[in-house]
Design a protein around this motif. Structure first.
Motif, PDB file in Angstrom:
ATOM      1  N   PHE A  81      39.325  33.015  46.717  1.00  0.00           N
ATOM      2  CA  PHE A  81      39.372  32.666  45.152  1.00  0.00           C
ATOM      3  C   PHE A  81      39.922  31.666  44.380  1.00  0.00           C
ATOM      4  O   PHE A  81      39.283  30.994  43.428  1.00  0.00           O
ATOM      5  CB  PHE A  81      40.291  34.583  45.073  1.00  0.00           C
ATOM      6  N   ALA A  82      41.683  31.677  44.663  1.00  0.00           N
ATOM      7  CA  ALA A  82      42.916  30.466  44.510  1.00  0.00           C
ATOM      8  C   ALA A  82      42.310  28.987  45.119  1.00  0.00           C
ATOM      9  O   ALA A  82      42.668  28.359  43.742  1.00  0.00           O
ATOM     10  CB  ALA A  82      43.760  30.929  45.208  1.00  0.00           C
ATOM     11  N   SER A  83      41.685  29.193  46.116  1.00  0.00           N
ATOM     12  CA  SER A  83      40.911  27.602  46.526  1.00  0.00           C
ATOM     13  C   SER A  83      39.869  27.340  44.969  1.00  0.00           C
ATOM     14  O   SER A  83      39.617  26.057  45.051  1.00  0.00           O
ATOM     15  CB  SER A  83      41.055  27.362  47.623  1.00  0.00           C
ATOM     16  N   VAL A  84      38.969  27.787  44.704  1.00  0.00           N
ATOM     17  CA  VAL A  84      37.920  27.816  44.237  1.00  0.00           C
ATOM     18  C   VAL A  84      38.230  28.378  42.006  1.00  0.00           C
ATOM     19  O   VAL A  84      37.763  27.099  41.496  1.00  0.00           O
ATOM     20  CB  VAL A  84      36.486  28.924  44.555  1.00  0.00           C
ATOM     21  N   ALA A  85      39.564  28.425  41.871  1.00  0.00           N
ATOM     22  CA  ALA A  85      39.897  28.797  40.409  1.00  0.00           C
ATOM     23  C   ALA A  85      39.655  27.427  39.740  1.00  0.00           C
ATOM     24  O   ALA A  85      39.524  27.696  38.611  1.00  0.00           O
ATOM     25  CB  ALA A  85      40.855  29.683  40.443  1.00  0.00           C
ATOM     26  N   PRO A  86      40.815  26.608  40.640  1.00  0.00           N
ATOM     27  CA  PRO A  86      40.449  24.975  38.963  1.00  0.00           C
ATOM     28  C   PRO A  86      39.271  24.841  38.858  1.00  0.00           C
ATOM     29  O   PRO A  86      39.421  23.838  38.437  1.00  0.00           O
ATOM     30  CB  PRO A  86      41.779  24.132  40.414  1.00  0.00           C
ATOM     31  N   GLY A  87      38.209  24.782  39.907  1.00  0.00           N
ATOM     32  CA  GLY A  87      36.872  24.640  39.451  1.00  0.00           C
ATOM     33  C   GLY A  87      36.567  25.048  37.985  1.00  0.00           C
ATOM     34  O   GLY A  87      34.640  24.778  37.585  1.00  0.00           O
ATOM     35  N   TYR A  88      36.770  26.081  37.717  1.00  0.00           N
ATOM     36  CA  TYR A  88      36.813  27.425  36.733  1.00  0.00           C
ATOM     37  C   TYR A  88      37.009  26.899  35.364  1.00  0.00           C
ATOM     38  O   TYR A  88      38.302  26.335  36.025  1.00  0.00           O
ATOM     39  CB  TYR A  88      36.394  28.746  36.685  1.00  0.00           C
TER      40      TYR A  88
END
Length: 98
Positions: A57-64
Motif C-alpha cells: 500500500f505504501a509503495s502505491v500511495a504516491p500514485g494517488y
C-alpha cells in the motif's frame, strides 16, 4: 482506489468482491457469495503478511491524489512499518466476500 490497484496488476485481498463478476464473464451461471470478517489484534503470527501488505500500500500511495499529511504518513510507514505493528492496540481487519 481499486481501479488503481487493478491497473498496476495488484488485486490482493480486494479481488473477492470482483470474483463473482469475473466468474460470470468466464461463462459460469451459478455463482453464490458468502463473506466473513477477519480481525487480527496485534497480529504476532501474521506479522510478515501485514508488513508486506502495508509495504505494498505504501509503495502505491504516491500514485494517488492524497493530502500531504496522508502522503507523509504512508512515506513514514514504508520506512518504519514496525512502529504501527508494535502498537499493542493495532488491529488489522479485512472482510472477505466471495
Amino acid at each position: 482506489m481499486r481501479q488503481g490497484f487493478r491497473y498496476r496488476g495488484v488485486l490482493g485481498t480486494d479481488c473477492g468482491s470482483t470474483l463473482p463478476a469475473r466468474l460470470r464473464q468466464a461463462g459460469l451461471e451459478v455463482v453464490s457469495r458468502k463473506g466473513w470478517l477477519v480481525v487480527r489484534w496485534a497480529p504476532r503470527f501474521t506479522r510478515d503478511y501485514v508488513r508486506d501488505l502495508l509495504a505494498c500500500f505504501a509503495s502505491v500511495a504516491p500514485g494517488y491524489a492524497l493530502p500531504d499529511a496522508d502522503r507523509a504518513y504512508w512515506r513514514e510507514l514504508k520506512q518504519r512499518p514496525d512502529r504501527l505493528l508494535d502498537d499493542p492496540d493495532f488491529c488489522y481487519r479485512e472482510f472477505c466476500r466471495t
